[in-house]
Design a protein around this motif. Structure first.
Motif, mmCIF file in Angstrom:
data_model
loop_
_atom_site.group_PDB
_atom_site.id
_atom_site.type_symbol
_atom_site.label_atom_id
_atom_site.label_comp_id
_atom_site.label_asym_id
_atom_site.label_seq_id
_atom_site.Cartn_x
_atom_site.Cartn_y
_atom_site.Cartn_z
ATOM 1 N N ALA A 219 0.831 -1.212 0.000
ATOM 2 C CA ALA A 219 0.000 0.000 0.000
ATOM 3 C C ALA A 219 0.863 1.258 0.000
ATOM 4 C CB ALA A 219 -0.930 -0.010 1.218
ATOM 5 N N LEU A 220 1.932 1.260 0.822
ATOM 6 C CA LEU A 220 2.817 2.429 0.846
ATOM 7 C C LEU A 220 3.535 2.613 -0.484
ATOM 8 C CD1 LEU A 220 4.380 2.112 4.431
ATOM 9 C CD2 LEU A 220 2.621 3.714 3.652
ATOM 10 N N GLY A 221 3.956 1.502 -1.099
ATOM 11 C CA GLY A 221 4.608 1.611 -2.401
ATOM 12 C C GLY A 221 3.675 2.160 -3.468
ATOM 13 N N LEU A 222 2.420 1.688 -3.474
ATOM 14 C CA LEU A 222 1.451 2.195 -4.459
ATOM 15 C C LEU A 222 1.134 3.672 -4.215
ATOM 16 C CD1 LEU A 222 -1.041 -0.819 -4.699
ATOM 17 C CD2 LEU A 222 0.698 -0.120 -6.359
ATOM 18 N N ALA A 223 1.031 4.057 -2.941
ATOM 19 C CA ALA A 223 0.768 5.469 -2.641
ATOM 20 C C ALA A 223 1.931 6.353 -3.084
ATOM 21 C CB ALA A 223 0.503 5.640 -1.140
ATOM 22 N N GLY A 224 3.175 5.902 -2.833
ATOM 23 C CA GLY A 224 4.331 6.681 -3.281
ATOM 24 C C GLY A 224 4.407 6.782 -4.791
ATOM 25 N N ALA A 225 4.129 5.663 -5.488
ATOM 26 C CA ALA A 225 4.144 5.702 -6.951
ATOM 27 C C ALA A 225 3.051 6.606 -7.502
ATOM 28 C CB ALA A 225 3.989 4.280 -7.499
ATOM 29 N N LEU A 226 1.867 6.581 -6.863
ATOM 30 C CA LEU A 226 0.780 7.450 -7.312
ATOM 31 C C LEU A 226 1.119 8.917 -7.106
ATOM 32 C CD1 LEU A 226 -2.121 7.734 -8.363
ATOM 33 C CD2 LEU A 226 -2.910 7.512 -5.997
ATOM 34 N N PHE A 227 1.715 9.241 -5.951
ATOM 35 C CA PHE A 227 2.100 10.632 -5.688
ATOM 36 C C PHE A 227 3.162 11.106 -6.678
ATOM 37 C CE2 PHE A 227 4.975 13.637 -3.584
ATOM 38 C CZ PHE A 227 4.087 14.658 -3.295
ATOM 39 N N ALA A 228 4.158 10.256 -6.933
ATOM 40 C CA ALA A 228 5.202 10.634 -7.890
ATOM 41 C C ALA A 228 4.618 10.811 -9.290
ATOM 42 C CB ALA A 228 6.306 9.567 -7.895
ATOM 43 N N GLY A 229 3.702 9.926 -9.678
ATOM 44 C CA GLY A 229 3.086 10.060 -10.993
ATOM 45 C C GLY A 229 2.276 11.332 -11.137
ATOM 46 N N VAL A 230 1.499 11.668 -10.102
ATOM 47 C CA VAL A 230 0.706 12.903 -10.152
ATOM 48 C C VAL A 230 1.617 14.124 -10.196
ATOM 49 C CG1 VAL A 230 -0.920 14.316 -8.842
ATOM 50 C CG2 VAL A 230 -1.294 11.861 -9.044
ATOM 51 N N ALA A 231 2.712 14.115 -9.412
ATOM 52 C CA ALA A 231 3.636 15.249 -9.410
ATOM 53 C C ALA A 231 4.287 15.436 -10.781
ATOM 54 C CB ALA A 231 4.697 15.063 -8.326
ATOM 55 N N VAL A 232 4.734 14.336 -11.386
ATOM 56 C CA VAL A 232 5.359 14.430 -12.707
ATOM 57 C C VAL A 232 4.349 14.897 -13.754
ATOM 58 C CG1 VAL A 232 6.442 13.081 -14.542
ATOM 59 C CG2 VAL A 232 7.134 12.738 -12.171
ATOM 60 N N TYR A 233 3.111 14.408 -13.661
ATOM 61 C CA TYR A 233 2.083 14.807 -14.628
ATOM 62 C C TYR A 233 1.765 16.302 -14.508
ATOM 63 C CZ TYR A 233 -2.490 15.167 -16.849
ATOM 64 O OH TYR A 233 -3.543 15.566 -17.619
ATOM 65 N N GLN A 234 1.630 16.791 -13.275
ATOM 66 C CA GLN A 234 1.333 18.205 -13.085
ATOM 67 C C GLN A 234 2.484 19.085 -13.562
ATOM 68 O OE1 GLN A 234 -1.467 19.656 -12.202
ATOM 69 N NE2 GLN A 234 -2.530 17.706 -11.934
ATOM 70 N N LEU A 235 3.719 18.667 -13.281
ATOM 71 C CA LEU A 235 4.857 19.451 -13.748
ATOM 72 C C LEU A 235 4.932 19.457 -15.271
ATOM 73 C CD1 LEU A 235 7.341 21.062 -12.869
ATOM 74 C CD2 LEU A 235 8.639 18.942 -12.854
ATOM 75 N N ALA A 236 4.620 18.325 -15.898
ATOM 76 C CA ALA A 236 4.601 18.280 -17.359
ATOM 77 C C ALA A 236 3.499 19.152 -17.928
ATOM 78 C CB ALA A 236 4.433 16.826 -17.821
ATOM 79 N N GLU A 237 2.345 19.183 -17.269
ATOM 80 C CA GLU A 237 1.260 20.031 -17.736
ATOM 81 C C GLU A 237 1.632 21.508 -17.681
ATOM 82 O OE1 GLU A 237 -1.944 19.593 -18.895
ATOM 83 O OE2 GLU A 237 -1.362 17.519 -19.253
#
Length: 280
Positions: free
Chosen positions: A160-178
């Motif tokens: 669960a912690l790994g999935l939460a960290g991956a989700l947070f990193a993905g959202v951060a990268v997506y927002q920065l790319a946007e």
């Protein structure tokens, strides 16, 4: 607080703020400042890794030095040299105690025989009685009713912690790319965009007026948009303020790139600040 902890605290604060400013400058399209913050962040990370490595090496060297040291020589009543070791059992040296060992062995044989006799008598009288009911184990065993150990809880928590960290990193990268991607804009219902900037110099720039510095800034930043700005120019307004007229009008993404270029101020010893944007 020791000097080492204070140094690590300052280093951690430096890493945090330089990383934050890298993101901020990327969002603002201020590439030169983002590069400068990135270089400072890289230097801080290298210093942190070097400090952690030096601390670990010092710990290993200290441990090896402790292993190489000879054992401490005992001091006190029985301290002697290496050649002459003290007797371990002083009571065996005297003549008065030599009878102690045969007596001890004989007593042990007698006690062992008595114990064997008691065991046989107890077995003869209590062979069919069995153990008392109070001492009988429970039906399901000693651990009856206890929850069985399950290692799935720890694995589930780690997943669960790994999935939460991956989700947070993905959202951060997506927002920065946007926020930093170069995309075409829809046509703007305006003939031109007007950006009012305030220019200032720091030290000797080699120019008698600010006008050539603003003109150089305009020539540099007109190529920061996609497509390139075809018409426009810088018009002095007085009091070190200039109106930069851009034709055609800038859309949302093109305006971000133009503002980032103007705020970056690549002209040596000059500083520029955007005051207003129309239409904005």
């Amino acid at each position: 607080m020791t000097a080492r902890r204070l140094g690590f605290l300052v280093l951690g604060v430096t890493i945090f703020w330089t990383a934050a400013y890298v993101v901020v400058y990327l969002v603002r399209w201020e590439w030169q400042r983002a590069l400068m913050s990135g270089v400072l962040l890289l230097i801080a990370l290298v210093v942190g890794i070097a400090a952690a490595g030096a601390r670990r090496l010092a710990r290993i060297e200290r441990r090896l030095a402790e292993l190489r040291e000879p054992p401490p020589v005992p001091r006190g009543r029985y301290a002697t040299s290496r050649e002459e070791e003290p007797p371990r059992f002083r009571w065996l040296e005297g003549d008065s105690y030599r009878v102690f060992i045969p007596v001890l062995l004989g007593a042990g044989i007698v006690v062992s025989g008595l114990a064997a006799l008691v065991e046989r008598v107890a077995g003869a009288f209590g062979r069919d009685a069995g153990p008392p009911a109070a001492l009988a184990p429970p039906a399901g065993g000693v651990l009856a009713g206890a929850p069985e150990p399950d290692g799935r809880d720890g694995r589930a928590r780690a997943i669960a912690l790994g999935l939460a960290g991956a989700l947070f990193a993905g959202v951060a990268v997506y927002q920065l790319a946007e926020l930093t991607q170069d995309r075409p804009d829809d046509p703007v219902a305006a003939p031109a965009s007007t950006l009012v900037i305030e220019a200032d110099t720091r030290g000797d720039t080699g120019a008698a007026h600010v006008d050539p510095l603003v003109q150089r800034l305009w020539e540099y930043c007109r190529g920061s948009t996609r497509p390139y700005v075809e018409g426009g120019g810088a018009v002095p307004l007085g009091e070190r303020r200039y109106a930069i007229v851009v034709r055609p009008a800038l859309g949302e993404h093109a305006l971000k790139r133009m503002l980032g270029c103007l705020q970056d101020g690549l002209i040596d010893r000059a500083r520029f600040r955007v005051v207003s944007v129309q239409p904005g």
